[in-house]
Structure formats: structure tokens, C-alpha cells
Design an enzyme around this catalytic site. Structure first.
Site, short mmCIF file in Angstrom:
data_model
loop_
_atom_site.label_atom_id
_atom_site.label_comp_id
_atom_site.label_asym_id
_atom_site.label_seq_id
_atom_site.Cartn_x
_atom_site.Cartn_y
_atom_site.Cartn_z
N HIS A 266 26.29 -71.57 50.26
CA HIS A 266 26.72 -72.73 51.04
C HIS A 266 25.90 -73.96 50.65
O HIS A 266 24.82 -73.85 50.05
CB HIS A 266 26.58 -72.44 52.53
CG HIS A 266 27.59 -71.45 53.03
ND1 HIS A 266 27.75 -71.15 54.37
CD2 HIS A 266 28.51 -70.70 52.38
CE1 HIS A 266 28.72 -70.25 54.52
NE2 HIS A 266 29.19 -69.96 53.31
N GLU A 268 24.15 -76.11 52.48
CA GLU A 268 22.82 -76.17 53.11
C GLU A 268 21.87 -75.20 52.42
O GLU A 268 20.71 -75.53 52.15
CB GLU A 268 22.91 -75.82 54.60
CG GLU A 268 23.85 -76.71 55.41
CD GLU A 268 25.24 -76.13 55.56
OE1 GLU A 268 25.84 -76.31 56.63
OE2 GLU A 268 25.72 -75.49 54.59
N CYS A 294 26.76 -72.70 59.48
CA CYS A 294 27.11 -71.36 59.96
C CYS A 294 25.84 -70.64 60.39
O CYS A 294 24.73 -71.18 60.31
CB CYS A 294 27.82 -70.59 58.85
SG CYS A 294 26.72 -70.20 57.45
N CYS A 297 23.24 -70.19 57.42
CA CYS A 297 22.58 -71.45 57.06
C CYS A 297 21.67 -71.93 58.19
O CYS A 297 20.62 -72.51 57.94
CB CYS A 297 23.62 -72.51 56.71
SG CYS A 297 24.44 -72.21 55.13
#
Length: 335
Positions: A266, A268, A294, A297
């Protein structure tokens, strides 16, 4: 800045434009745009032809067409004067800019008629009656035609030009001095600035899911960026590197129902890992993300010592938001 100049027949609009040109303003005449088009069409240039063509273009391409064409002529970082603005939609389009102001140049009818007679152009009116008839043509009720009086009524500043050129020059100089610092584009605030950068970062995304971007900031300095995609050295998702994404887009599995792991990182996650790879501390930093994080993260954000998350779109993962809240990580969603 862009100074729009409007006014009735022979009020001194061109004189104001000339004074501004003497102050290094670039002059863009809406009438000249029409004259160029008539020349291209090999038609005789007359006032009536200019009015006819302007009305035609507004009907076919929208009432603000000339202002859009004029804005294509501007040079970044320079001052401009726009003349021959004759439709309210042109003004409305221009006033969306923070650096535009409309100025009305006015003079008594008798003074204007005297100037008209002195310049002695073939098609000019010779009496007050003829002058009023000419000006009535420029004040149609048709929204796609010339509506000069409505444009004049929209002006924020009025300059009375009933005396000498020297007096007019003084008034124009004062206008520029008064507006110099007012007619400037405002800078975006820090949230908008960094989120716009995150939006640009996400365009590097190779994942076939939604593109996402992240920017980690410390003391208003960017220390790391990230976007979602496969790990370094692994074939990109949009080239078949992630089997789960491929299966989903082939319709073999439904979104949210996964039997295969996703190998993409992801945004992040990538931003945090990139900072670690470069030996840069994220303790006390702020992360700007195009989506709220999420769970995975959020855990990384907490353990990386990041103290604030600023997001643009809410991702449907309440667990991630609860984790951040429980760890006293501030979460803000921009409007």
C-alpha cells in the site's frame, strides 16, 4: 493581474489599455480575436461583422467563449489588460480567477460624441440619436449576444474619463497601485499543498486497484513518498505481477472475496519503508494519504511513530481508524 476594461462607445477604453501597455501590461482585445477570425475567413472587417461573428461564436461554443480564448493568450507571471468584453458570461468566467478585476471607463454622452466626431471614422455615428442607436445594438436581451450594459454593471471600479489624458493616466496609475497586491493568486494552505503532492504521487501507481498516494512530512518538509504497487524488482501488477488482481479483473473472483494473497504494497506502507530504507526517522511525522489507512497500514503508522494522518477519502475500514484512535494518532479527513 488581469484588468478587464469595459465602457460605452468612445469612453476611453483603448486609452486606458494604452496606458497599461506603457506599464508593461500585455493587451488582449476580444475584438482582435474576432478580427483575426474574420481575416481567416477572408471577410471584410466592420463593426457589424464583429458583432455578428461574436454572437455566432457565443451561440455555437457558449457565451463565455471569447474569455476562454483570451485566457489562452496570457503569459505566466505577467500583467494583462483585456478589452472589448461585451457579455456577462465572459465576466463570470474571468471572475473565477483571483487575479481579475473589471473596470468601467465612463464619460458623459456629449464628451463621447465629441471624441467620435473628432476621430472621424466612416462608420461612426454623427449625432446623439445615431450614437444611442449604435449602442442599443450592443444591449441585446439574448444571453448569447452583446449585453454591454450588463457587463458595465458588473464592474467593481469606475474610472471617469471626462478630462485630459494626463488626468486619465494618473487615475490608471492609482488603479494599478491600489490593486497590485490584491490581485494575486492565493497560495494553497499546507494541507492542500501536501495532499496535491500525494495526488501526483499516486499517478505512479502500477496496481490495478484504486490508485493511492502517500507523503510523509516532518516540520513541513517531505521526507518520503509512496504509492501502491508490487515490491521492487517484481513484475508490475498491471503487467500480470499480482495474480489476485489479474483474477479479479478477469472476473474469476469477486472484489472483496480473495483466495489468493495480494503482493502489492500500500502507499502508506511504501512511504514508511522508503523512509526506513533511507535512514530517515518518521517519529513525530505527519502522513498525507489519499485514502484513510487500512488496518495493516494503521499498525505500521503507529509503530513508525507517526503522530497524525491526514486523508482525503474515507476507506471503508473502521478497524484501522479505531486502531489509530486507540494509539492517540490524530486522524483528519479533509473536506
Amino acid at each position: 493581474m488581469i484588468i478587464g476594461v469595459t465602457g460605452n462607445y468612445c469612453s476611453g477604453k483603448d486609452a486606458v489599455a494604452a496606458i497599461l501597455q506603457g506599464k508593461n501590461f500585455y493587451h488582449v482585445s476580444f475584438s482582435d480575436l474576432l478580427r483575426n477570425e474574420l481575416t481567416t475567413r477572408k471577410q471584410k472587417i466592420t463593426r457589424d461583422k464583429l458583432i455578428e461573428l461574436g454572437n455566432h461564436l457565443r451561440t455555437k461554443q457558449g457565451a463565455s467563449v471569447l474569455s476562454k480564448l483570451a485566457l489562452q493568450e496570457i503569459k505566466d507571471g505577467e500583467n494583462h489588460v483585456f478589452t472589448s468584453i461585451r457579455n456577462p458570461s465572459e465576466v463570470e468566467h474571468l471572475t473565477q480567477r483571483e487575479d481579475f478585476i473589471l473596470v468601467n471607463v465612463t464619460a458623459p454622452e456629449s464628451v463621447r460624441l465629441k471624441r467620435i466626431i473628432q476621430r472621424n471614422r466612416e462608420e461612426d455615428p454623427k449625432t446623439l440619436k445615431e450614437l444611442r442607436e449604435k449602442e442599443s445594438i450592443e444591449n441585446s436581451n439574448d444571453s448569447n449576444s452583446q449585453q454591454l450594459q450588463r457587463v458595465i454593471d458588473m464592474a467593481k471600479i469606475t474610472i471617469v474619463n471626462d478630462s485630459t489624458l494626463e488626468k486619465l493616466t494618473e487615475k490608471v496609475h492609482k488603479l494599478v497601485r491600489d490593486q497590485l497586491y490584491k490581485l494575486q493568486d492565493s497560495r494553497p494552505n499546507w494541507d492542500t499543498y501536501f495532499m496535491n503532492i500525494a495526488e501526483a504521487v499516486k499517478m505512479r501507481c502500477t496496481c490495478m486497484s484504486a490508485k493511492k498516494g502517500a507523503v510523509i512530512v516532518k516540520e513541513k518538509q517531505i521526507i518520503s513518498t509512496g504509492y501502491n504497487g508490487t515490491p521492487k524488482g517484481i513484475e508490475h501488477c498491471n503487467a500480470g505481477g499480482c495474480k489476485r488482481c489479474t483474477s479479479r479483473h478477469l472476473g474469476l473472483i469477486k472484489s472483496g472475496v480473495y483466495s489468493e494473497p495480494c503482493i502489492c504494497a500500500h502507499s502508506e506502507e511504501n512511504a514508511i519503508v522508503q523512509a526506513a530504507h533511507n535512514g530517515t526517522s518518521t517519529k513525530g511525522a505527519t502522513i498525507y494519504t489519499t485514502f484513510t489507512p487500512c488496518v495493516t497500514c494503521s499498525k505500521m503508522i503507529i509503530n513508525a511513530g507517526i503522530k497524525e494522518v491526514v486523508s482525503k477519502v474515507i476507506y471503508p475500514d473502521d478497524d484501522g481508524k479505531q486502531l489509530l484512535q486507540g494509539a492517540d494518532v490524530k486522524l483528519r479527513v479533509l473536506k
